[in-house]
Design a protein around this motif. Structure first.
Motif: not given
Length: 306
Positions: A263-264, A271-272, A275-280
């Protein structure tokens, strides 16, 4: 001892006189010894053969008598000739027309030890009841061993029970009264319905079984399970076993950490990716802003030149 021997010899002579046939032609098969539970009943298996043609039961009379005194009857179709101590307690279960002389004695008393012998009487015609051929099988008699109390049941089961899995316990008693089979009760609730089996072990001895199958739960650990057999005449006997429960295999100590780890990892992965999509997206926006500013500067430079 001599007196008893003389009595037996006298009985043999009387039976020979009463019967016009030779002993080898008349044969009886009677179990020699049987256990008899006081207050219960006992069934004495008996069969006979004769040199006559197949005879109707209406021409046959079966009698059971004491071996030492053939005139002391314990069973006869004419109940008035039966000893008072045996009246209303004996009956012929067998069909004489089928050469079956099986006897039942109910409400067994301490003095019913025997020995008891069978005698057959043959009327020459169905209407001529007075003239009969008679033969007593004094060499084939039964003796009863009186039991004041029944033996304890035997319990067959596995040493340990496993929680959540079927567990089988077999309760067994022996008896000599197949006409009134012992009844079983268990200390568990009536939701568990046992299976009963009744079979002949050997001539005159029967076995009754109650087979209980149930699913043990955690609360059954170290509890007691009792099987009670109730014989005809209300004599009872019981046996008890103590249940030792083996817990069902539990893999929670492995499953829970693995599930938490998975689950973790899934959450971290999501989340990764987010974040990657948001960073791109942010890089693209910045690139667009830089392109727009460069375009403006180029336009301003061209105007100044002109």
């Amino acid at each position: 001892m001599d007196k008893d021997r003389k009595t037996v010899i006298l009985c043999l002579l009387l039976s020979a006189i009463c019967s016009p046939v030779v002993s080898e032609d008349w044969k009886a098969t009677v179990v020699k010894r049987l256990d008899a539970l006081v207050t219960s009943c006992v069934v004495v298996p008996c069969s006979f053969s004769h040199p006559k043609e197949k005879l109707p039961a209406s021409r046959l009379r079966g009698i059971w008598h004491r071996k030492s005194q053939w005139n002391q009857l314990i069973y006869a179709s004419d109940d008035t000739t039966v000893l008072d101590s045996f009246k209303d307690r004996t009956q012929m279960l067998g069909n004489l027309g089928q050469d079956n002389c099986t006897l039942e004695i109910t409400d067994v008393k301490n003095h019913d030890n025997g020995a008891f012998c069978f005698r057959i009487e043959l009327a020459r015609t169905e209407t001529d009841k007075a003239t009969k051929d008679k033969f007593s099988f004094v060499e084939d008699c039964v003796e009863l061993d009186m039991l004041s109390e029944p033996a304890k049941p035997s319990l067959v089961h596995s040493p340990t029970a496993t929680e959540g899995r079927p567990y089988v316990v077999t309760c067994t008693v022996t008896h000599t009264c197949p006409s009134h089979v012992p009844k079983f009760t268990w200390s568990r609730s009536n939701t568990d319905r046992p299976t009963e089996v009744h079979r002949l072990i050997h001539n005159g001895l029967w076995e009754a079984q109650s087979i209980l199958t149930f699913i043990p739960q955690a609360m059954d650990d170290h509890s007691e399970l009792t099987c009670t057999a109730v014989f005809n005449g209300q004599k009872t006997t019981s046996a008890t076993l103590k249940l030792f429960l083996k817990r069902a295999e539990n893999y929670n100590h492995i499953i829970i950490p693995v599930a938490v780890g998975i689950g973790t990892a899934v959450i971290f992965g999501v989340l990764c990716i987010f974040m990657v999509k948001k960073y791109k997206k942010r890089i693209i926006e910045l690139q667009n802003q830089e392109g727009s500013m460069w375009h403006r500067l180029s336009r301003m430079s061209r105007r100044n030149r002109s």
